[in-house]
Design an enzyme around this catalytic site. Sequence first.
Site, short mmCIF file in Angstrom:
data_model
loop_
_atom_site.label_atom_id
_atom_site.label_comp_id
_atom_site.label_asym_id
_atom_site.label_seq_id
_atom_site.Cartn_x
_atom_site.Cartn_y
_atom_site.Cartn_z
N HIS A 187 -0.83 6.59 2.64
CA HIS A 187 -0.38 5.19 3.26
C HIS A 187 0.84 4.95 3.38
CE1 HIS A 187 -1.62 1.06 4.52
NE2 HIS A 187 -0.64 0.97 4.16
N CYS A 207 2.61 -6.16 2.91
CA CYS A 207 1.92 -6.71 1.78
C CYS A 207 2.48 -8.00 1.53
CB CYS A 207 2.21 -5.71 0.45
SG CYS A 207 1.84 -6.29 -1.03
N ASN A 230 3.64 -0.90 8.77
CA ASN A 230 3.00 0.15 8.60
C ASN A 230 3.24 1.51 9.85
OD1 ASN A 230 0.83 0.00 6.30
ND2 ASN A 230 0.34 -1.84 8.01
N ARG A 270 -7.36 -5.20 8.79
CA ARG A 270 -7.10 -5.65 7.38
C ARG A 270 -5.70 -5.50 6.91
NH1 ARG A 270 -4.93 -4.96 2.64
NH2 ARG A 270 -5.10 -3.04 2.99
N ASP A 271 -5.12 -4.51 6.76
CA ASP A 271 -3.75 -4.35 6.14
C ASP A 271 -2.77 -4.96 7.33
OD1 ASP A 271 -1.10 -2.46 5.93
OD2 ASP A 271 -2.07 -3.04 3.98
N HIS A 317 4.57 3.28 4.78
CA HIS A 317 5.16 2.14 5.63
C HIS A 317 6.33 2.73 6.66
CE1 HIS A 317 3.10 -1.49 3.85
NE2 HIS A 317 2.25 -0.82 4.08
#
Length: 292
Positions: free
Chosen positions: A197, A230, A239, A12-13, A199
Site C-alpha cells: 500500500h 491517515c 494514495n 475506506r482509506d 502513498h
Amino acid sequence: MTAVSIREVAPRDGLQNEEPIAADDKVRLIDALSGTGVRRIEAVSFVHPKAIPQMADADDVWARAWHNPDVRYSALIPNKRGAERAIAAGFGEIEVVVSASDTHNRRNLNRSTDETLDEITAMIPLVHASGATLEVIVATSFGCPFEGDIDPDRVASIVERVRADGADRTAFGDTTGMATPRRVRDLLSSVRPELLHFHNTRGTGLANVLTALELGVREFDASVGGIGGCPYAPGASGNIATEELVHMLEDMGITTGVDLESLLDVAAMAEKMLGRTLPSGVLRAGPRTRLV
C-alpha cells in the site's frame, strides 16, 4: 508477470481523510467501483465514530451497497469489537492494522505496538471461527513521521509473529509516503508481504510499484482519484490513484481486469462528491491513447 491484483481502497482509506460525506454518496461510490472490473474493494471500517467520524455509518453503508458476487469486499477493524461488527455484517475478509512505529501506533490506536500485537493474537481464532480471513497491515513500514526510518528487522519481526499466530495475509503500508525504490528494495529483501500500500505523497508511488513488481509482488492497494491518507500522521496525503496504476500496468502488458474508462468516470464522480480537484494526472489528461 502478466497480471496484477488491485484492491480499491477509496471507500475506506480514501474517505477517512476527507470531510464526511453522505451515506448515499458512499453507497454510490462503492456501487460504481463494483462495476469497473476491480475485483477487490475495501468497503468500510468498523471503528468508533469518535475516532473516525467519516466511518460512523459503516453498517448502514454496507447494508445498502451492491455486493457484486465477482468482487471480494473487505473491512478494516481496529480491535476485537471491530472484528465482531465485521463478522456480524457478513465480511469474509477482515483487515487489522498495527504500526511498526510505536509512536504512530499510540497515536492511531491509543496503545503500544506490542499491545496491538497481543490483541491480534487473541483475535485470530475469533475471525477464523467465523470462516473469515485476517490480513495484518503493518503501517509505517517504510518510515514514520514521528520516529523517522524504521528498521526492516522490526517489520520482519512483526510479520514473523503474526504469521506464526495464524494471520492469513500481511501487507505493508507506506503511511506517509516515505518509501522510495531504494527503501522498497531494502525492506523486501528482508521480508515480503502479499500486498503493498503506497502513498504518492512525495511523487514516488508508481516508481515504488515498479520496484516491487521487479521483486515479484503482485498485489497493490490504490484509491480512485488518488484520495486518502491517515488522519493520525502529518502529511499522509495521497494514495496512488487507481486509474494511474491501471494506465501504467496495462501499457506494460500487465493485466488488471479493470476498465480504465469506467474507472475515470468514477474518479470524476468522486471529485464532484468531494467538491475539490483530485490529484490524479490521468483524470486530468486522460489516457495516453485518447486523441483530441
